[in-house]
Design a protein around this motif. Sequence first.
Motif, PDB file in Angstrom:
ATOM      1  N   ALA A  93      48.448  42.345  45.440  1.00 35.01           N
ATOM      2  CA  ALA A  93      49.221  41.454  44.574  1.00 35.01           C
ATOM      3  C   ALA A  93      50.658  41.947  44.435  1.00 35.01           C
ATOM      4  CB  ALA A  93      48.560  41.348  43.201  1.00 35.01           C
ATOM      5  N   TYR A  97      54.022  39.933  45.413  1.00 35.15           N
ATOM      6  CA  TYR A  97      55.051  39.693  44.399  1.00 35.15           C
ATOM      7  C   TYR A  97      56.403  40.250  44.844  1.00 35.15           C
ATOM      8  CZ  TYR A  97      57.803  40.339  40.180  1.00 35.15           C
ATOM      9  OH  TYR A  97      58.833  40.342  39.263  1.00 35.15           O
ATOM     10  N   THR A 137      52.757  32.567  47.970  1.00 33.27           N
ATOM     11  CA  THR A 137      52.208  32.775  46.628  1.00 33.27           C
ATOM     12  C   THR A 137      50.894  32.037  46.446  1.00 33.27           C
ATOM     13  OG1 THR A 137      54.448  33.003  45.715  1.00 33.27           O
ATOM     14  CG2 THR A 137      52.680  32.521  44.170  1.00 33.27           C
ATOM     15  N   SER A 141      47.344  33.968  46.067  1.00 36.62           N
ATOM     16  CA  SER A 141      46.632  33.819  44.793  1.00 36.62           C
ATOM     17  C   SER A 141      45.173  33.435  45.020  1.00 36.62           C
ATOM     18  CB  SER A 141      47.328  32.754  43.930  1.00 36.62           C
ATOM     19  OG  SER A 141      48.660  33.134  43.621  1.00 36.62           O
TER      20      SER A 141
END
Length: 259
Positions: A93, A97, A137, A141
């Motif tokens: 993650a 990011y 993203t 996710s």
Amino acid sequence: GDALHTITRAGFMLFLNGWYFSCYIFMFLRLISTFRDSVYATSTRIIYTHVAIIVLLVVSGSVLFPLMYVGQFGSAPELLATAVVFVFLAGFAHLGYTFNSKLFQLVLTQSHSTAQKVDASLSQHQKNILVVIRKSTLLASVQIAANVAVMMVYMTAVLVSNGQYIPFETYSISKVHYAAFDVLESVMLCLASFCVYLGFSVNEELFQRCCGRCDAKCEMLYEKRAHKRISDQDASGDRERAASSSNTCTGRANQEMSV
């Protein structure tokens, strides 16, 4: 039969470990190579942190999986493996990011280099970068959510069976319900793998069919955020220029008064 089953299951566990490792390496190298030799280059601290996580994945995969086969340590190896996977997900993650954050900063930088006004629309190049950001993203996710689901199902199975559950094992009739956990884990892993497949540009049409509605919502959100950040930075720049001009005028006035 038992030997073939053991070999098949061992091959699956090795594949699973390799899958996690490959995904992490891909995200890590993408971050480094994309922004290499630029002002957004990845810091040494971040590189060392993720190298440590990669080493942890390799060592834990080499040690914990054989211990799970031995079966003489209760559920401890399974729980440790679960903890390692959560470390992997946290690092995964963070890589996603950081990559998207640097791309977003690039969008904001280009807005100043092209001298855009606050009410002007984003350039096509900026929109193309936002496409990469929101696609990355969205898919990342789903991948993280799918892997979290796998771990939750696995932990539930281990706790319900008092440590007797072994993924993709053969079961007696009294334990055939354990196969439901295997099915759920397989579906989630297939979903995560499918997200990797959708990430390639050659599969853009399929991505739009599967994720088009979510992508459209993300498009509005990201463009709105980009406009707001550009507006805030332009307003901040105007205030700084006004303050600088005011200080210059004050200095000149003081010089004239001293004369």
